[in-house]
Design a protein around this motif. Structure first.
Motif, PDB file in Angstrom:
ATOM      1  N   ASN A 319      56.669  63.788  87.908  1.00  0.00           N
ATOM      2  CA  ASN A 319      55.488  64.071  87.104  1.00  0.00           C
ATOM      3  C   ASN A 319      55.868  64.735  85.791  1.00  0.00           C
ATOM      4  O   ASN A 319      56.750  65.593  85.756  1.00  0.00           O
ATOM      5  N   ASP A 320      55.168  64.338  84.712  1.00  0.00           N
ATOM      6  CA  ASP A 320      55.401  65.014  83.441  1.00  0.00           C
ATOM      7  C   ASP A 320      54.435  66.167  83.219  1.00  0.00           C
ATOM      8  O   ASP A 320      54.559  66.916  82.260  1.00  0.00           O
ATOM      9  N   LYS A 321      53.474  66.327  84.121  1.00  0.00           N
ATOM     10  CA  LYS A 321      52.626  67.520  84.142  1.00  0.00           C
ATOM     11  C   LYS A 321      53.233  68.520  85.113  1.00  0.00           C
ATOM     12  O   LYS A 321      53.690  68.136  86.191  1.00  0.00           O
ATOM     13  N   TYR A 322      53.181  69.792  84.745  1.00  0.00           N
ATOM     14  CA  TYR A 322      53.834  70.787  85.591  1.00  0.00           C
ATOM     15  C   TYR A 322      53.227  72.158  85.375  1.00  0.00           C
ATOM     16  O   TYR A 322      52.598  72.438  84.351  1.00  0.00           O
ATOM     17  N   ILE A 323      53.399  73.007  86.350  1.00  0.00           N
ATOM     18  CA  ILE A 323      53.073  74.420  86.256  1.00  0.00           C
ATOM     19  C   ILE A 323      54.387  75.184  86.086  1.00  0.00           C
ATOM     20  O   ILE A 323      55.334  74.966  86.842  1.00  0.00           O
ATOM     21  N   ILE A 324      54.451  76.053  85.102  1.00  0.00           N
ATOM     22  CA  ILE A 324      55.605  76.939  84.939  1.00  0.00           C
ATOM     23  C   ILE A 324      55.368  78.203  85.757  1.00  0.00           C
ATOM     24  O   ILE A 324      54.337  78.871  85.605  1.00  0.00           O
ATOM     25  N   VAL A 325      56.292  78.533  86.634  1.00  0.00           N
ATOM     26  CA  VAL A 325      56.281  79.813  87.336  1.00  0.00           C
ATOM     27  C   VAL A 325      57.353  80.681  86.698  1.00  0.00           C
ATOM     28  O   VAL A 325      58.553  80.410  86.826  1.00  0.00           O
ATOM     29  N   ASP A 326      56.914  81.699  85.981  1.00  0.00           N
ATOM     30  CA  ASP A 326      57.791  82.587  85.221  1.00  0.00           C
ATOM     31  C   ASP A 326      58.296  83.690  86.157  1.00  0.00           C
ATOM     32  O   ASP A 326      57.557  84.620  86.499  1.00  0.00           O
ATOM     33  N   LEU A 327      59.540  83.582  86.580  1.00  0.00           N
ATOM     34  CA  LEU A 327      60.084  84.536  87.554  1.00  0.00           C
ATOM     35  C   LEU A 327      60.226  85.929  86.961  1.00  0.00           C
ATOM     36  O   LEU A 327      60.127  86.924  87.694  1.00  0.00           O
ATOM     37  N   ASP A 328      60.429  86.023  85.663  1.00  0.00           N
ATOM     38  CA  ASP A 328      60.560  87.333  85.030  1.00  0.00           C
ATOM     39  C   ASP A 328      59.216  88.058  85.021  1.00  0.00           C
ATOM     40  O   ASP A 328      59.136  89.254  85.319  1.00  0.00           O
ATOM     41  N   ALA A 329      58.154  87.324  84.688  1.00  0.00           N
ATOM     42  CA  ALA A 329      56.815  87.908  84.722  1.00  0.00           C
ATOM     43  C   ALA A 329      56.445  88.293  86.152  1.00  0.00           C
ATOM     44  O   ALA A 329      55.825  89.336  86.391  1.00  0.00           O
ATOM     45  N   GLU A 330      56.840  87.459  87.092  1.00  0.00           N
ATOM     46  CA  GLU A 330      56.568  87.733  88.498  1.00  0.00           C
ATOM     47  C   GLU A 330      57.216  89.045  88.925  1.00  0.00           C
ATOM     48  O   GLU A 330      56.596  89.873  89.595  1.00  0.00           O
ATOM     49  N   GLU A 331      58.455  89.247  88.520  1.00  0.00           N
ATOM     50  CA  GLU A 331      59.160  90.486  88.858  1.00  0.00           C
ATOM     51  C   GLU A 331      58.515  91.703  88.214  1.00  0.00           C
ATOM     52  O   GLU A 331      58.539  92.810  88.761  1.00  0.00           O
ATOM     53  N   ALA A 332      57.937  91.486  87.031  1.00  0.00           N
ATOM     54  CA  ALA A 332      57.305  92.585  86.302  1.00  0.00           C
ATOM     55  C   ALA A 332      55.877  92.841  86.764  1.00  0.00           C
ATOM     56  O   ALA A 332      55.191  93.725  86.238  1.00  0.00           O
ATOM     57  N   GLY A 333      55.401  92.059  87.726  1.00  0.00           N
ATOM     58  CA  GLY A 333      54.057  92.232  88.232  1.00  0.00           C
ATOM     59  C   GLY A 333      52.985  91.654  87.344  1.00  0.00           C
ATOM     60  O   GLY A 333      51.807  92.023  87.448  1.00  0.00           O
ATOM     61  N   GLU A 334      53.368  90.691  86.468  1.00  0.00           N
ATOM     62  CA  GLU A 334      52.416  90.073  85.549  1.00  0.00           C
ATOM     63  C   GLU A 334      52.004  88.710  86.095  1.00  0.00           C
ATOM     64  O   GLU A 334      52.596  88.182  87.045  1.00  0.00           O
ATOM     65  N   ASP A 335      50.979  88.117  85.472  1.00  0.00           N
ATOM     66  CA  ASP A 335      50.590  86.745  85.798  1.00  0.00           C
ATOM     67  C   ASP A 335      51.797  85.855  85.560  1.00  0.00           C
ATOM     68  O   ASP A 335      52.375  85.848  84.477  1.00  0.00           O
ATOM     69  N   SER A 336      52.208  85.080  86.554  1.00  0.00           N
ATOM     70  CA  SER A 336      53.481  84.361  86.457  1.00  0.00           C
ATOM     71  C   SER A 336      53.354  82.864  86.333  1.00  0.00           C
ATOM     72  O   SER A 336      54.358  82.168  86.175  1.00  0.00           O
TER      73      SER A 336
END
Length: 340
Positions: A319-336
């Motif tokens: 698929n050329d559509k995708y969701i980015i899961v930002d691991l750095d934001a996740e670690e910082a407790g932000e919307d990832s």
């Protein structure tokens, strides 16, 4: 700068918004179909590599081949050996896998020269299987319009899983080298498979002055069909990591002759979807200020490199559509997460 851009995008975009500039041939709003997950970290280190691998490793089981570009002698841009060493040490029953090259390289054309180059470049911490050392095997290519089968190194069939660990960068013929190129060229054997892609169907022309006669769109399509043969063979037991670092317009095949890097480092992307990870890599490059991606995007577009992406979609490879899961934001407790 990219960290600020990504953080701003995560805060300001709604679920369906376009959070990164799409590559010009495929605006985000025109993309159709299902949505895949792509993981991202800015942490360009062994720790970052291991962190992102943990998100895609579930079906990497049994005997594991780690497919990466080990490079010509002393290439300045190849993946840092220490990063790969730490990653490989944590993957049970794993080895690096490679194949010999088609062009008359003094470094990697023969298995003997290739092994010497591996030693020079520091790939000595684990076994390296040159998969075409003892011959070739044919894999079927479902739905290909150029290839019905592709010749690969025979040892590829000895593995239960494949981790495609790619240094994302430019490429002289492919425009860019992502996971698609790493498999399509990198698993094809050096005498038959690569000739099928670069030269065509007439064995009398292989290795002659006509060896590079296929280029642009037909080359992208043949390379992608080659990739499909390997991707289909491994089924769910395959994962993709693209490292967006030291992105010269030239491949690691160029060794010390590679053009100086003008595109800034971005981070590491990983997915279980080959199209999504290469598409996200392209999107992130194009999302940089124009001056930062101009050289690389020019290389991509003058070679028709974006055809890799559209043809993977046509072949149903992802698929050329995708969701980015930002691991750095996740670690910082932000919307990832942000939808693509």
């Amino acid at each position: 700068m990219l960290k600020k851009l990504l953080t701003a995008a995560l805060i300001s975009c709604s679920v369906a918004a376009q959070c990164f500039a799409a590559e010009p041939a495929s605006p985000m709003e025109s993309r159709t179909g299902e949505t895949s997950v792509v993981y991202f970290t800015r942490d360009l280190s062994a720790a970052g590599l291991k962190k992102i691998y943990d998100r895609v490793k579930e079906d990497i089981t049994g005997k594991v081949g780690i497919k990466l570009h080990t490079g010509e002698k002393n290439g300045p841009n190849i993946l840092p050996r220490e990063w790969v060493k730490e990653l490989q040490a944590g993957i049970p029953d794993s080895v690096i896998v490679e194949t010999n090259v088609y062009y008359p390289s003094p470094d990697r054309y023969t298995t003997e020269a290739h092994r010497e180059t591996l030693e020079v470049n520091g790939w000595t911490f684990c076994p390296v299987d040159i998969m075409d050392e003892e011959g070739t095997a044919m894999l079927p290519v479902a739905g290909g319009k150029h290839l019905k089968e592709i010749s690969v190194g025979s040892h590829l069939l000895n593995y239960d899983s494949l981790l495609v660990l790619t240094h994302f960068k430019g490429h002289t013929m492919g425009g860019f080298g992502g996971s698609n190129k790493n498999i399509g060229i990198g698993c094809a054997d050096g005498r038959i498979g690569k000739a099928m892609i670069h030269t065509g169907d007439n064995p009398e022309e292989w290795g002659t002055d006509k060896m590079w006669q296929i280029n642009k769109e037909p080359f992208m399509e043949r390379m992608t069909e080659s990739t499909k043969g390997t991707v289909d063979y491994f089924g769910k037991h395959i994962a993709y990591i693209n490292v967006l670092r030291n992105m010269s317009v030239d491949c690691d095949c160029a060794g010390i002759q590679a053009a100086a890097t003008t595109t800034p480092d971005i981070g590491i992307l990983a997915s279980l979807d080959i199209l999504a990870v290469d598409q996200a890599s392209i999107d992130m490059v194009y999302s940089l200020p124009e001056a930062d991606h101009q050289d690389l995007s020019e290389r991509i577009e003058t070679r028709a490199g974006l055809r890799q992406l559209s043809y993977m979609k046509e072949l149903g490879m992802g698929n050329d559509k995708y969701i980015i899961v930002d691991l750095d934001a996740e670690e910082a407790g932000e919307d990832s997460a942000s939808d693509k």
